[in-house]
Design a protein around this motif. Structure first.
Motif, mmCIF file in Angstrom:
data_model
loop_
_atom_site.group_PDB
_atom_site.id
_atom_site.type_symbol
_atom_site.label_atom_id
_atom_site.label_comp_id
_atom_site.label_asym_id
_atom_site.label_seq_id
_atom_site.Cartn_x
_atom_site.Cartn_y
_atom_site.Cartn_z
ATOM 1 N N SER A 227 0.856 -1.196 0.000
ATOM 2 C CA SER A 227 0.000 0.000 0.000
ATOM 3 C C SER A 227 0.887 1.239 0.000
ATOM 4 O O SER A 227 1.661 1.459 0.937
ATOM 5 C CB SER A 227 -0.914 0.021 1.229
ATOM 6 O OG SER A 227 -1.558 1.275 1.368
ATOM 7 N N PHE A 229 -0.263 4.441 0.131
ATOM 8 C CA PHE A 229 -0.820 5.428 1.056
ATOM 9 C C PHE A 229 -0.492 5.108 2.504
ATOM 10 O O PHE A 229 -0.259 6.002 3.313
ATOM 11 C CB PHE A 229 -2.340 5.527 0.866
ATOM 12 C CG PHE A 229 -2.999 6.546 1.748
ATOM 13 C CD1 PHE A 229 -2.770 7.904 1.568
ATOM 14 C CD2 PHE A 229 -3.847 6.169 2.775
ATOM 15 C CE1 PHE A 229 -3.362 8.862 2.391
ATOM 16 C CE2 PHE A 229 -4.455 7.100 3.598
ATOM 17 C CZ PHE A 229 -4.207 8.456 3.405
ATOM 18 N N HIS A 248 3.245 14.163 1.344
ATOM 19 C CA HIS A 248 2.801 12.788 1.103
ATOM 20 C C HIS A 248 1.355 12.769 0.647
ATOM 21 O O HIS A 248 1.011 12.140 -0.342
ATOM 22 C CB HIS A 248 2.962 11.935 2.368
ATOM 23 C CG HIS A 248 2.486 10.521 2.201
ATOM 24 N ND1 HIS A 248 1.246 10.096 2.624
ATOM 25 C CD2 HIS A 248 3.082 9.438 1.625
ATOM 26 C CE1 HIS A 248 1.099 8.812 2.334
ATOM 27 N NE2 HIS A 248 2.197 8.385 1.733
ATOM 28 N N HIS A 249 0.490 13.442 1.373
ATOM 29 C CA HIS A 249 -0.920 13.563 0.998
ATOM 30 C C HIS A 249 -1.458 14.839 1.636
ATOM 31 O O HIS A 249 -0.838 15.391 2.548
ATOM 32 C CB HIS A 249 -1.736 12.345 1.468
ATOM 33 C CG HIS A 249 -1.829 12.236 2.965
ATOM 34 N ND1 HIS A 249 -0.817 11.725 3.746
ATOM 35 C CD2 HIS A 249 -2.809 12.592 3.841
ATOM 36 C CE1 HIS A 249 -1.172 11.749 5.022
ATOM 37 N NE2 HIS A 249 -2.375 12.287 5.108
#
Length: 393
Positions: A227, A229, A248-249
Motif C-alpha cells: 500500500s 498510502f 505525502h498527501h
C-alpha cells in the motif's frame, strides 16, 4: 432544487460514533490553512505529543492516519506482515475476523485462536498456538471487542508474544480514552484506534503507534509495502519531527483541528479520570438495567464500561425497540452483530456521551418503550437503582 442538509439532534448511545463535544465541533469550523503551513505543522507536533500521552507511549512513530479506524488496522498489517509469515489471530467477535482478512490478503497464514463471542481471549489457547507453531511473527488481537463489549487481557497476551519473540498488533478502537491501555508498559508493538468512540471526535481519523521493534521490522521488509498510502516509511516523511516535511498527501486539516481539541480535552480531564468516569457511569447503567430485569452478555470482570451488550427480553422485536427509541426519544442504541443479531442490544457510554443525563435518559426511554410493548420487566426500579450509584459517590 436540493436543499442544505441539517441532521436531527440525536443522543448517540450505540457502538459508535459517539456524541461529538461542542468544543470539538467548533474546532471543525475554524479557518482552513495549508497542510504544510508552519502553524499547522506546529499543531501536528502537538497532536503527536498528546497522542503519545493517550496511548502511554514515547514512540516517535505515533500519529493519526488520515482515514477511519479500519485504515489504521490495515496500516499495521500491511507494514508488518509479508507473504509467507505466520500470524496468530485471536477471534472472539467481528473484528478479529477482519484481522484474519488482512493477514490472508497480504499473503500470510492466519493461525486462528477462537473464543466464544462475549468471552475474552483465552491466554492458555494463545500459549497452545505458539507451542504448536514455530516461527510465528505476529500475535494479533482485539483489546476491546466492539461487537460484544468484552475486554481482553492485553498485558498478559503481549507478555506471551514477547516470550515467543513475536510482535503484537492490537485493536484499541473502543478502548482508547475509555479503558486503561499502556502501550509501553504492556509492550504493545503496534496499535491502532479510532476517533469516534471514547475520544468524542468525528469519524475519519485513525491513531496508530509503532514501537522500535515494529519500526525495525518495517525497515527490514523483504518486499515492498503493497500500500503506497499506508506505507509508514513514506508517511513519516510528512509526520516526522522537525519543521521540514515531505509532501505525502493532503491531510484532513479541519478534522485534525477537531482531533487536536479532543486530545486537549482528554489531557484536561486526565487519563485515569476519564477511565474512572466511564466505569462510574457504567455502574449506574448496569444497576439500572439489572433492576429492570435486563441481563448482560459479558461477565462482570471482562465487561467494557463503554460498550454494554445486554439481552433483549423474550418475545420482543429488538429492531422495533430501536426504531421507537429513535422516533420517540431521538436516542440511538446499537443492534447485535453476527450470531448475536436479534439477541442483544449494544449500549454505548463513550466519551462525551458518558454522563448521568444519558444514563437516566436511556433507562427511562427503554423502560417506557418495553413496557408499552408488553415486555416482562420490572417497572419503576431502574432509575432509583442508578440514582443510588450516583448518590453513593
Amino acid at each position: 432544487m436540493t436543499k442544505s442538509f441539517y441532521p436531527p439532534q440525536r443522543t448517540l448511545m450505540g457502538p459508535g460514533p459517539s456524541d461529538v463535544d461542542p468544543r470539538v465541533l467548533a474546532a471543525l469550523a475554524r479557518p482552513t490553512i495549508g497542510h504544510l503551513d508552519p502553524e499547522f505543522i506546529r499543531m501536528m507536533d502537538e497532536v503527536k505529543q498528546m497522542l503519545q500521552y493517550a496511548f502511554k507511549t514515547e514512540s516517535p512513530l505515533t500519529m493519526p492516519i488520515s482515514a477511519p479506524g479500519s485504515a489504521g488496522m490495515e496500516a499495521c498489517f500491511v507494514n508488518l506482515v509479508e507473504p509467507g509469515d505466520k500470524v496468530i489471530v485471536c477471534q472472539n467477535g467481528v473484528f478479529g475476523g477482519r484481522m484474519k482478512e488482512n493477514v490472508e490478503r497480504f499473503g500470510a497464514t492466519a493461525i486462528m485462536v477462537e473464543d466464544e463471542w462475549g468471552k475474552p481471549v483465552d491466554p492458555a489457547k494463545v500459549e497452545a498456538a505458539f507451542a504448536a507453531h514455530s516461527d510465528v511473527k505476529v500475535l494479533a488481537f482485539v483489546h476491546a471487542e466492539t461487537s460484544t463489549g468484552v475486554l481482553s487481557d492485553a498485558k498478559t497476551l503481549c507478555q506471551i508474544a514477547r516470550q515467543h519473540n513475536a510482535l503484537t498488533i492490537v485493536d484499541a478502537v473502543t478502548s482508547l480514552g475509555g479503558s486503561e491501555i499502556d502501550v509501553d508498559g504492556w509492550g504493545i508493538d503496534a496499535v491502532y484506534s479510532g476517533t469516534q468512540k471514547c475520544l468524542s471526535c468525528p469519524p475519519g481519523i485513525s491513531p496508530v503507534s509503532f514501537n522500535t521493534r515494529a519500526i525495525e521490522v518495517i525497515e527490514q521488509r523483504k518486499s515492498k509495502t503493497p500500500s503506497w498510502f499506508l506505507d509508514q516509511k513514506l508517511v513519516m516523511g510528512y509526520w516526522g519531527g522537525g519543521a521540514k516535511r515531505a509532501y505525502h498527501h493532503t491531510a484532513p486539516v479541519n478534522s485534525l483541528y477537531a482531533f487536536h481539541e479532543s486530545l486537549v480535552m482528554l489531557e484536561e480531564e486526565g487519563l485515569e479520570n476519564a477511565w474512572a468516569r466511564h466505569r462510574h457511569h457504567h455502574n449506574a447503567l448496569r444497576d439500572g438495567l439489572e433492576a429492570m430485569g435486563i441481563g448482560f452478555l459479558v461477565e462482570e470482570p471482562y465487561r467494557l464500561p463503554q460498550l454494554n451488550s445486554v439481552f433483549v427480553p423474550e418475545g420482543i422485536d429488538e429492531a422495533q425497540v430501536r426504531n421507537r427509541l429513535l422516533d420517540d426519544y431521538s436516542l440511538e442504541i446499537g443492534a447485535g452483530l453476527g450470531a448475536l443479531a436479534g439477541k442483544v442490544w449494544r449500549i454505548g457510554l463513550m466519551g462525551t456521551a458518558c454522563n448521568k443525563k444519558n444514563v437516566l435518559l436511556c433507562l427511562n426511554a427503554l423502560e417506557n418503550t418495553l413496557s408499552a410493548m408488553g415486555a416482562n420487566i420490572n417497572l419503576g426500579k431502574a432509575i432509583p437503582a442508578a440514582e443510588a450509584v450516583y448518590s453513593a459517590k
